[in-house]
Design a protein around this motif. Sequence first.
Motif, PDB file in Angstrom:
ATOM      1  N   GLY A  60     -15.827  18.286   9.617  1.00 40.71           N
ATOM      2  CA  GLY A  60     -16.582  18.806   8.483  1.00 40.71           C
ATOM      3  C   GLY A  60     -15.888  19.939   7.760  1.00 40.71           C
ATOM      4  O   GLY A  60     -16.491  20.613   6.921  1.00 40.71           O
ATOM      5  N   GLN A  61     -14.592  20.151   8.040  1.00 41.35           N
ATOM      6  CA  GLN A  61     -13.870  21.265   7.433  1.00 41.35           C
ATOM      7  C   GLN A  61     -13.123  20.879   6.156  1.00 41.35           C
ATOM      8  O   GLN A  61     -12.487  21.723   5.534  1.00 41.35           O
ATOM      9  CB  GLN A  61     -12.862  21.844   8.443  1.00 41.35           C
ATOM     10  N   HIS A  62     -13.207  19.618   5.775  1.00 45.42           N
ATOM     11  CA  HIS A  62     -12.500  19.196   4.573  1.00 45.42           C
ATOM     12  C   HIS A  62     -13.344  19.465   3.336  1.00 45.42           C
ATOM     13  O   HIS A  62     -14.566  19.505   3.391  1.00 45.42           O
ATOM     14  CB  HIS A  62     -12.140  17.709   4.644  1.00 45.42           C
ATOM     15  N   MET A  63     -12.666  19.638   2.213  1.00 46.48           N
ATOM     16  CA  MET A  63     -13.337  19.830   0.930  1.00 46.48           C
ATOM     17  C   MET A  63     -12.705  18.877  -0.072  1.00 46.48           C
ATOM     18  O   MET A  63     -11.698  19.181  -0.700  1.00 46.48           O
ATOM     19  CB  MET A  63     -13.206  21.294   0.475  1.00 46.48           C
ATOM     20  N   GLY A  64     -13.275  17.689  -0.178  1.00 46.20           N
ATOM     21  CA  GLY A  64     -12.700  16.636  -1.007  1.00 46.20           C
ATOM     22  C   GLY A  64     -12.255  15.484  -0.132  1.00 46.20           C
ATOM     23  O   GLY A  64     -12.726  15.303   0.999  1.00 46.20           O
ATOM     24  N   LYS A  65     -11.331  14.713  -0.629  1.00 45.89           N
ATOM     25  CA  LYS A  65     -10.925  13.475   0.025  1.00 45.89           C
ATOM     26  C   LYS A  65      -9.742  13.681   0.963  1.00 45.89           C
ATOM     27  O   LYS A  65      -8.848  14.486   0.716  1.00 45.89           O
ATOM     28  CB  LYS A  65     -10.544  12.437  -1.022  1.00 45.89           C
ATOM     29  N   VAL A  66      -9.737  12.879   2.034  1.00 45.95           N
ATOM     30  CA  VAL A  66      -8.615  12.776   2.957  1.00 45.95           C
ATOM     31  C   VAL A  66      -7.969  11.413   2.712  1.00 45.95           C
ATOM     32  O   VAL A  66      -8.659  10.390   2.631  1.00 45.95           O
ATOM     33  CB  VAL A  66      -9.077  12.902   4.418  1.00 45.95           C
ATOM     34  N   VAL A  67      -6.640  11.400   2.579  1.00 44.94           N
ATOM     35  CA  VAL A  67      -5.929  10.176   2.193  1.00 44.94           C
ATOM     36  C   VAL A  67      -4.756   9.935   3.140  1.00 44.94           C
ATOM     37  O   VAL A  67      -4.044  10.875   3.512  1.00 44.94           O
ATOM     38  CB  VAL A  67      -5.411  10.273   0.737  1.00 44.94           C
ATOM     39  N   LEU A  68      -4.560   8.680   3.507  1.00 49.87           N
ATOM     40  CA  LEU A  68      -3.394   8.274   4.287  1.00 49.87           C
ATOM     41  C   LEU A  68      -2.289   7.794   3.347  1.00 49.87           C
ATOM     42  O   LEU A  68      -2.573   7.107   2.370  1.00 49.87           O
ATOM     43  CB  LEU A  68      -3.760   7.127   5.245  1.00 49.87           C
ATOM     44  N   THR A  69      -1.064   8.160   3.641  1.00 46.28           N
ATOM     45  CA  THR A  69       0.066   7.739   2.815  1.00 46.28           C
ATOM     46  C   THR A  69       0.995   6.831   3.609  1.00 46.28           C
ATOM     47  O   THR A  69       1.107   6.944   4.835  1.00 46.28           O
ATOM     48  CB  THR A  69       0.855   8.945   2.284  1.00 46.28           C
ATOM     49  N   VAL A  70       1.640   5.934   2.887  1.00 48.66           N
ATOM     50  CA  VAL A  70       2.550   4.968   3.507  1.00 48.66           C
ATOM     51  C   VAL A  70       3.929   5.173   2.915  1.00 48.66           C
ATOM     52  O   VAL A  70       4.098   5.184   1.692  1.00 48.66           O
ATOM     53  CB  VAL A  70       2.080   3.518   3.267  1.00 48.66           C
ATOM     54  N   ASP A  71       4.926   5.331   3.761  1.00 49.11           N
ATOM     55  CA  ASP A  71       6.302   5.540   3.278  1.00 49.11           C
ATOM     56  C   ASP A  71       6.780   4.341   2.481  1.00 49.11           C
ATOM     57  O   ASP A  71       6.433   3.192   2.787  1.00 49.11           O
ATOM     58  CB  ASP A  71       7.259   5.759   4.454  1.00 49.11           C
ATOM     59  N   ALA A  72       7.572   4.615   1.450  1.00 53.09           N
ATOM     60  CA  ALA A  72       8.128   3.544   0.620  1.00 53.09           C
ATOM     61  C   ALA A  72       9.087   2.699   1.431  1.00 53.09           C
ATOM     62  O   ALA A  72       9.714   3.170   2.369  1.00 53.09           O
ATOM     63  CB  ALA A  72       8.826   4.140  -0.585  1.00 53.09           C
ATOM     64  N   VAL A 118       0.836  -1.201   0.000  1.00 51.42           N
ATOM     65  CA  VAL A 118       0.000   0.000   0.000  1.00 51.42           C
ATOM     66  C   VAL A 118       0.870   1.250   0.000  1.00 51.42           C
ATOM     67  O   VAL A 118       1.797   1.380   0.801  1.00 51.42           O
ATOM     68  CB  VAL A 118      -0.934   0.001   1.221  1.00 51.42           C
ATOM     69  N   ARG A 119       0.552   2.161  -0.921  1.00 49.38           N
ATOM     70  CA  ARG A 119       1.207   3.473  -0.955  1.00 49.38           C
ATOM     71  C   ARG A 119       0.279   4.565  -0.444  1.00 49.38           C
ATOM     72  O   ARG A 119       0.745   5.586   0.061  1.00 49.38           O
ATOM     73  CB  ARG A 119       1.649   3.801  -2.388  1.00 49.38           C
ATOM     74  N   ALA A 120      -1.013   4.361  -0.589  1.00 51.69           N
ATOM     75  CA  ALA A 120      -1.988   5.340  -0.123  1.00 51.69           C
ATOM     76  C   ALA A 120      -3.311   4.640   0.106  1.00 51.69           C
ATOM     77  O   ALA A 120      -3.642   3.666  -0.569  1.00 51.69           O
ATOM     78  CB  ALA A 120      -2.147   6.465  -1.148  1.00 51.69           C
ATOM     79  N   ALA A 121      -4.074   5.151   1.069  1.00 47.04           N
ATOM     80  CA  ALA A 121      -5.382   4.574   1.405  1.00 47.04           C
ATOM     81  C   ALA A 121      -6.377   5.699   1.649  1.00 47.04           C
ATOM     82  O   ALA A 121      -6.091   6.630   2.412  1.00 47.04           O
ATOM     83  CB  ALA A 121      -5.279   3.685   2.647  1.00 47.04           C
ATOM     84  N   GLY A 122      -7.517   5.622   1.002  1.00 50.54           N
ATOM     85  CA  GLY A 122      -8.555   6.622   1.188  1.00 50.54           C
ATOM     86  C   GLY A 122      -9.244   6.475   2.536  1.00 50.54           C
ATOM     87  O   GLY A 122      -9.361   5.385   3.080  1.00 50.54           O
ATOM     88  N   VAL A 123      -9.681   7.613   3.076  1.00 50.03           N
ATOM     89  CA  VAL A 123     -10.443   7.638   4.326  1.00 50.03           C
ATOM     90  C   VAL A 123     -11.893   7.946   3.969  1.00 50.03           C
ATOM     91  O   VAL A 123     -12.170   8.916   3.250  1.00 50.03           O
ATOM     92  CB  VAL A 123      -9.899   8.698   5.298  1.00 50.03           C
ATOM     93  N   ASN A 124     -12.820   7.127   4.471  1.00 49.27           N
ATOM     94  CA  ASN A 124     -14.226   7.246   4.085  1.00 49.27           C
ATOM     95  C   ASN A 124     -15.141   7.227   5.293  1.00 49.27           C
ATOM     96  O   ASN A 124     -14.765   6.751   6.375  1.00 49.27           O
ATOM     97  CB  ASN A 124     -14.603   6.097   3.136  1.00 49.27           C
ATOM     98  N   GLY A 125     -16.376   7.704   5.083  1.00 46.46           N
ATOM     99  CA  GLY A 125     -17.366   7.716   6.145  1.00 46.46           C
ATOM    100  C   GLY A 125     -17.561   6.374   6.826  1.00 46.46           C
ATOM    101  O   GLY A 125     -17.664   6.312   8.063  1.00 46.46           O
ATOM    102  N   PRO A 126     -17.650   5.253   6.075  1.00 47.05           N
ATOM    103  CA  PRO A 126     -17.800   3.956   6.744  1.00 47.05           C
ATOM    104  C   PRO A 126     -16.660   3.629   7.708  1.00 47.05           C
ATOM    105  O   PRO A 126     -16.877   2.916   8.689  1.00 47.05           O
ATOM    106  CB  PRO A 126     -17.833   2.965   5.575  1.00 47.05           C
TER     107      PRO A 126
END
Length: 328
Positions: free
Chosen positions: A316-328, A34-42
């Motif tokens: 609720g202050q975000h506008m768009g997606k929040v994403v987690l990143t994983v170091d190489a 994994v290099r990046a993972a999306g953060v979602n409401g669920p």
Amino acid sequence: MMAIEITQPGAPDVLKPTRRTVPEPDAREVLIKVRAAGVNGPDLLQRKGLYDPPAGASDIPGLEVAGEVVALGREVRHFAIGDPVIALVTGGGYAEYAVADERTTLHLPEGLTMVEAAALPETFMTVWVNLFQRGAFKAGESVLIHGGVSGIGTTATMLAKAFGASRIFTTVANPEQQAASRALGADVAIDYNRQDFAHEVLHHTDDQGVDVIVDIIAGDYVARNLQAAALNGRIVQIGVLKGPAPQLDLFPLLTKRLTLVGSTLRSRSADDKAQIIAQLQEQVWPHVRSGAVKPLIFRTFDLVEAAKAHALMESGQHMGKVVLTVDA
């Protein structure tokens, strides 16, 4: 591997780094670095103890990832080690490695970074299912999208515009979000802290209402959705951020001949999800490749900062997606 676990149901600070065994792919699965993972409401609901993973799924949160294939199940035919991919997973995304069914894995879309691509599978599939399949949206119709600057809201706005909506309404929290939503394609962005969205929709449509409503909020929005919907309108409930409707007069549902439907994505079978992905590749990917539609990234956090990512989502202050990143 390092992963983020939910130590107990609760606030964002219950998310803690832990060490887990790297999962092994089953026959039809790939193992992804994994290099990046999306953060979602669920993910937030799961952290609170309100949305259990399906049977057999990882207890680690995270439903969408981007990275490289590093191992293959014995029956995998469409991927090779080293392939850059994105994947919809039933859990396990907040980790350095995750397994994904081959049927819900795609080659990295052309023109997207890993971070952008990680924001795509869960969100785009959810919007496609609910706005286009369940909501039966078609060109020339009007749409109301609640949570207009959320990941779902921004994606729904862009896709509605790309597919020929006659008018797009959104609900947002403040003037800054109004401007951002309009920049994405909303014709009318309604500040729900200062305006009643049902009144505004009816005002701007000569009391006709909108054809399709996509709602992640619920609560007292449910009754007002019935007011804002047009004759033969469709309302798609895909979230319950404000909980159940406190009181509901169903008479408008009858007199307007409305359709009220709901759905979730996570519990669908891999074959069902594969059919959705095939439609996305055919219908939506051309818009992604052209740059007309692109995941909107608000902020990234390191994987170990998952609690901060959840806190931002809940603010609720975000506008768009929040994403987690994983170091190489």
